[in-house]
Scaffold this active site. Sequence first.
Site, short mmCIF file in Angstrom:
data_model
loop_
_atom_site.label_atom_id
_atom_site.label_comp_id
_atom_site.label_asym_id
_atom_site.label_seq_id
_atom_site.Cartn_x
_atom_site.Cartn_y
_atom_site.Cartn_z
N ASP A 320 50.61 101.09 22.05
CA ASP A 320 50.23 100.47 20.79
C ASP A 320 50.20 98.96 21.06
O ASP A 320 50.76 98.47 22.04
CB ASP A 320 51.20 100.83 19.67
CG ASP A 320 50.60 100.53 18.30
OD1 ASP A 320 49.55 99.86 18.23
OD2 ASP A 320 51.19 100.95 17.28
C1 BGC Z 1 48.80 99.59 15.02
C2 BGC Z 1 47.87 100.60 15.64
C3 BGC Z 1 46.50 99.99 15.76
C4 BGC Z 1 46.59 98.72 16.57
C5 BGC Z 1 45.27 98.03 16.76
C6 BGC Z 1 48.77 98.25 15.75
O1 BGC Z 1 49.46 97.30 15.04
O2 BGC Z 1 50.11 100.11 15.01
O3 BGC Z 1 47.82 101.76 14.85
O4 BGC Z 1 45.62 100.91 16.35
O5 BGC Z 1 47.46 97.82 15.92
O6 BGC Z 1 44.81 97.51 15.58
#
Ligand code: BGC
Length: 803
Positions: A320
């Site tokens: 993530d």
């Molecule tokens: C989130 C993810 C997301 C990523 C990119 C993160 O903060 O937890 O779910 O895909 O950001 O935007």
Amino acid sequence: MKKWLKILLIGLGSLLLLALMAALGGWLYLRSNFLYFEQEYPELAALSTLTVNGYTFVDRNSNGELDPYEDDRLPLETRADDLLDKMTTEEKIHLLKGSGMASGLGLTEAGDGIPGAVGTIVPTPRLGLPTLYLSDGPAGLRIQPVREGEDRTYYCTAFPIATMLASTWNTDLVHRVGEAMGNEALEYGIDVILGPGANIHRHPFCGRNFEYYAEDPLLTGKMGAAMVNGIESNGIGTSVKHFVANNQETDRHLNNAIVPERALREIYLKGFEIIVKEAQPWTIMSSYNQVNGAFASQSPYLLTDVLREDWGFEGIVMSDWFGGRDAVAQIKAGNDLLEPGTKKQWKALQRGYENGELPQAAIDNAARRILKLILQSRKMEGYAYQNNPDLEAHASIARRSAAEGMVLLRNEGALPLQQEQEIALLGVTSYDFIAGGTGSGDVNEAYTVALEAGLKAAGFAINATARQWFEDHKAAHTAEFVKPEGLQAMTQPYDPPEIDYTDTQLEKVAAEADVGILTIGRNSGEGGDRVEEDDFLLSAQEQSLLERACNAFQSADKPLIVVLNVGGVIETASWKSRPDAILLAWQGGQEGGHAAADVLSGRVNPSGKLPMTFPVQLSDHASNANFPLEGEPINFLNLLMGEAIKPKAEQVRNRDFTRYEEGIFVGYRHFDKAGLQVSYPFGYGLSYTQFAYSNLEVETGADTILVTVEVQNTGAQPGQDVVQVYVSRPESGTEHPPQELKAFAKTPELEPGATTMLKFHVPVADLRYWDEQQRKWTLQNGIYQLRVGASSRDIRLEAKVEL
Ligand code: BGC
């Protein structure tokens, strides 16, 4: 100079210097974490082609020969191995992390990139490998709709939130939503969609529950698999997230979820397992949190033993955004790709390789998987995207799926509405529908159809007096009605104040209109968890409005209907008997207002059922004893800068660590075991018609139990029903939930009087439980009960099988 003046000047000077240094440090930090650092690796130049035996190939490395990796007739493995042989270790390491967030912020020096895309898989121009783009998210593609210097727009379709898609219990429909979403990615040049989400609704307060399907792993897994298969049918990848036990947003970058192994296997991992086995997604996103003491993105147990060895996952794992702490440990554990990628991580990997901490084999494994993904991509195929997806066709899929996901909770004869009725719409949300949650799960859609617009389009008259009060209220609160954009939309979600109606006003519209509809709205999102006051519970203002609106309309002998435009569970037990009908409209995406009107008017007979329990009170949830109840206001640090958050010496319960003491007793598994009353049970939902179940037959094969049941529409309207099969295990020394969902199916639309036969295949292997002593799946001998129901608390037929 006076001594005090000197001290003052020195003090001020030092302060200024400190501030400058802090600003410089911040800038450098941002630069190495967020900005583009790919200048060393320019974009692809035009590629030439070669013709061999009448076939045309792209000569990616311009050597005038057909290399195995250029030959798309060869197996992926062979092509990836050829590429791996041709790459230097430096090039391979380069592949293991993205190029920062510059593309998404429109900051690339070359001015390229896709604005709104949040990550990349970097190019290898020497070998003709293109840049791939990654973008959110679960409710539809998320890219920036407006680009500097361009007149045209790049809107995407906001589909219903995942929870609502799960409420359809219709895997074919979810597949179709996936096909449309994936097509938008393809046409906008995005290669991997960062979704769907497959975490379990452990507690109603998780701010991201709307991005997840259900409190049950089977429903989660089936929905997720349908979505992945739908999206990937376009040749677009998915990233199933957040793996795993990411069930709260509070302290999400550090929280250590302490989960007993049985609960992990049976509840939290199970949905992901079904998705991997039924859809083999291109990628999985590891979660920020720790699981039993190890960061998910650094856990060889989760990423290698479980995911790859036990389940046979073949794709890549990406972190993530800014997740994890130790880049080398991440790659070694099986987290192939670090997203969005930072300079610091790049250096750490290079250093790790040089000092022997990061073995060549770990680099090769990760790089090989990434190369396979690149080779599979439509970009590699040279697909010429046109930035013109069929948004109109997709809007109709959004509308259809939203209508099917609405759940009719109560109906005392008020619905469907009669045509030509005049409706008084109460509550700001009636005029200002919420399409979806905030954060990365939000979509930049061109419009959102409000309930008002939907009802009008369906031919209803809208009471002008109530409408005018909304306009006046809005004019009196202009600032609060401005919708925030970009990062601000994430950190300060839109939440305009509710209208204060007087009794006289309510009596006036009750006299004028035929029906009253009061909409109650709620929103939540990434980076924060929900709270009880004014969120799970109705606010004092809403309670009073609901009570007085019911009085005003009902004493005029007219119905008052409540529409819930919410992303998650709210308290209903204390007030649900007051209105004449309650429609849970969820957050239906951009077509939410049309879809709600479809259901309210009876154009669509509701067939949605709850993917979670609505409890009488919060404390009825077993997980309530171990969940951060005080909420976490959404903040920038928590959103993105995970790496910058330092672990504290003192560990605070439910922040720094959360004990999943309830084990497998999540949702209905707990409510059933504890024999608790619920407000609305798991699997519940009304229709404008009725269904009868009969002729249950069960046939036990070696691997599968085949269950058949006849469903008849015994009412007066055509409609669809969702039938659920629960299984109870035999009594034994081991504690089990009283029943668990093991299969479900939705009937086709049945005319009044029509009958259909539903078939369910329950794999015997799915009846096993995780034996914590032996650390393996175990099937218990004895008599199993198969319970066929319209909801978890409305079991209509039962049969027994001996295993
Ligand atoms: C989130 C993810 C997301 C990523 C990119 C993160 O903060 O937890 O779910 O895909 O950001 O935007």
